[in-house]
Scaffold this motif. Sequence first.
Motif, PDB file in Angstrom:
ATOM      1  N   ALA A 143       0.765  -1.218  -0.039  1.00  0.00           N
ATOM      2  CA  ALA A 143       0.034  -0.011   0.068  1.00  0.00           C
ATOM      3  C   ALA A 143       1.001   1.313  -0.044  1.00  0.00           C
ATOM      4  CB  ALA A 143      -0.933  -0.051   1.215  1.00  0.00           C
ATOM      5  N   ALA A 144       1.931   1.305   0.698  1.00  0.00           N
ATOM      6  CA  ALA A 144       2.736   2.671   0.855  1.00  0.00           C
ATOM      7  C   ALA A 144       3.367   3.324  -0.241  1.00  0.00           C
ATOM      8  CB  ALA A 144       3.826   2.184   1.674  1.00  0.00           C
ATOM      9  N   ALA A 145       3.200   4.496  -0.245  1.00  0.00           N
ATOM     10  CA  ALA A 145       3.701   5.380  -1.387  1.00  0.00           C
ATOM     11  C   ALA A 145       4.960   5.176  -1.806  1.00  0.00           C
ATOM     12  CB  ALA A 145       3.222   6.747  -1.190  1.00  0.00           C
ATOM     13  N   ASP A 146       5.839   4.823  -0.683  1.00  0.00           N
ATOM     14  CA  ASP A 146       7.161   4.753  -0.595  1.00  0.00           C
ATOM     15  C   ASP A 146       7.797   3.267  -0.814  1.00  0.00           C
ATOM     16  OD1 ASP A 146       6.872   3.692   1.904  1.00  0.00           O
ATOM     17  OD2 ASP A 146       8.166   4.953   2.811  1.00  0.00           O
ATOM     18  N   GLU A 147       7.008   2.381  -1.162  1.00  0.00           N
ATOM     19  CA  GLU A 147       7.359   0.879  -1.355  1.00  0.00           C
ATOM     20  C   GLU A 147       8.165   0.598  -2.679  1.00  0.00           C
ATOM     21  OE1 GLU A 147       4.631  -2.072   0.404  1.00  0.00           O
ATOM     22  OE2 GLU A 147       4.345  -2.673  -1.634  1.00  0.00           O
ATOM     23  N   VAL A 148       9.253  -0.073  -2.283  1.00  0.00           N
ATOM     24  CA  VAL A 148       9.984  -0.711  -3.398  1.00  0.00           C
ATOM     25  C   VAL A 148       9.478  -2.327  -3.844  1.00  0.00           C
ATOM     26  CG1 VAL A 148      12.244  -1.487  -3.934  1.00  0.00           C
ATOM     27  CG2 VAL A 148      12.005   0.457  -2.843  1.00  0.00           C
TER      28      VAL A 148
END
Lengths: 564, 114
Positions: A146-151
């Motif tokens: 979900a996270a916007a900063d996810e790799v």
Amino acid sequence: MSHSPSAALPVGHYAYDDVDRTFLKQRVAQFKDQVERRLSGALTEEEFKPLRLMNGLYLQLHAYMLRVAIPYGVLDAKQMRVLAHIARTYDRDYGHFTTRQNIQFNWIRLEDTPEILNVLADTDMHAIQTSGNCIRNVTADQFAGAAADEVLDPRVYAEILRQWSTLHPEFTFLPRKFKIAISGSQQDRVAARFHDIGLIAREGENGRPVFEVFVGGGLGRTPIIGVRLRDDLPEEDLIAYLEAVLRVYNAHGRRDNIYKARIKILVQALGTEEFLNQVNAEFAAMDRARYRLPEATVEAIRARFGAPDFAPVGNAAEKLAAQRKADRAFDAWVHTNTHPHKQPGYCSVTVSCKPAGGIPGDVTSAQMDLLADLAERYSFGELRITHLQNVVLGHLRQDALYDVWQALEKNGLGEANVGFITDIVACPGLDYCALANARSIPIAQKLSSRFANADLQREIGPLRLNISGCINACGHHHAGHIGILGVDKRGEEAFQITLGGSAGDGDASIGQILGSAMSEDETVDAIARIIDTYLSRRTAGERFIETCRRLGTAPFKDAAYATA
Amino acid sequence: MDRRNSRRDAEGTSVITANRLLDGRIVWLAADGQWATLIEDAKLYPNSAVEEALKACNARAQEEALVGIYGVQVTQTASGPLPVTSRERIRAAGPSVHPDFTPDWHAPHPAPYA
Ligand code: HEM
Ligand code: SF4
């Protein structure tokens, strides 16, 4: 059902197949038989105890406690309702979410346990590997997928590691238990440096990720910050490298002394350099082809995780902005309890299980049912348990937030305190735990009431407060900006304060003990004075932990032990 | 576990406790030889006699479906024996954070799984 998962996968969690289900049912049948043999006297308590622990059943102070695994902290609405059902039917109408993203039931009867395990298995849940010297439930960060900063989605890799480690013949009898955590973004949201192995993902070349690998961290009796062994481990070598680490540990770990058996002690004893050399030698010598993790395998596992089908959101963001403007309490909640989502118009919500004056992590069956309803209605039927004892709804449309918040508010789950001083992490302590020196919950409740004022909490800003009832450190007190440790003073409860710990992003540190132990009320007052000291001495915009680091412990110690 | 709880003075008085195997609940050895759920009903032993009594209890543990039998030093109060350590006071009274969960709390009858 066949080996291939159905077309409509449950969002966010791995689709089990018949093989997994058969295995679970066999384990339940086996345990049922063991319980019967214990009751008949065919098994002694000494023989039976390791068997019940392998099935997550502990004997605590007042009753048995059952620890149910929630792999990488993700569960669906149906599973949450089953947990509610267990709480209502076999327990006393509540459960306790733990820092290992599990749930514990405190009043379980041995007689009922096989039936409970059966009920759990019906929805693909179990209590296996929550105990014993094996590789435990792999933890993943709570904003996975979900996270916007996810790799990358850490759950895919947590699942790969689960499959690799479950019943791995070599690793069922490690010198000691073994805990792995994985963060899917470069921001460490899993306390990677406090795990036996911590993995942090980073973007690599060719669109495939690489991992930073930390080894030998841990809390407990001997808190140690993990050392970085690799910062560029390619995905395809992930299994091979962890296998190499475990082989070195398995070969040299101290089995003779339970307090020295964790990998953290081995890494310290050998020294980082020598440990790294041995891992590298093992890695170089092993059959790498056999342990290679091909892209195709990763993609096949990924394909068994359902992904949300995001609908167009229209003017969701504008609607949210207007609602925030109109309702100050809602605005405060959105500010503290939401996290940016990679999908425009969506966000993730952290539901606080820390009401003012409440018991951190305790949730009633009615609250569990409500969370299941909200997940079903608004978040693709999926929920996560965080290592800070809260619950996350991963994928909410921004224009649904107001309705969700109102429903939570009405049911004691609307606290706008995530990351604040009342977002306390506490273990069960002496109210339940047979190993405890002191109670963790009452002091948590007193502190939570003391700082309940929303404006005061906002004024104090980000602060982690962690409480453990004994040196086993289940409440991660060493990693708290303020930590409280319960000690036993000739049969009476007392508390030590630690200061300056952090599990956080790139700046992990271990809290320093301020001084001698105090009574519960003295400790609460001392913490209030520590907070006053911070508020009067901080520079503009300085967080609590930063002020601690700048000033050192001395002024806080003076404040803590100042007698009014 | 006994390490912390076998703090017994030569002169003191103790009661004997265990957990029931079936449901894990705490019980206290009463004067009639039965195991009671309330500490008020516990039989008092001079500390000099506790070890002997424990030996006898342990010999019957399987038959009586008990685990973790040990002695707990108490002081005598108007309302009955009061353990000297906070741990044992919590065992005797139930978790302090749930005043309703006293030792005689009864579970509602388990509903069948729907
Ligand atoms: C009430 C029953 C519990 C018992 C008997 C228990 C027992 C223990 C013991 C003996 C250890 C130390 C093991 C070692 O250092 O090798 C430990 C560690 C730990 N426990 Fe618990 N625990 C309990 C509940 C919990 C709860 C409720 C949580 C979460 C809130 C928790 C989270 C942890 C964690 C994270 C560690 C690892 C600390 C580390 O990094 O070494 N435990 N537990
Ligand atoms: S820290 Fe100690 S008191 Fe708290 S749950 Fe763990 S073992 Fe029990």
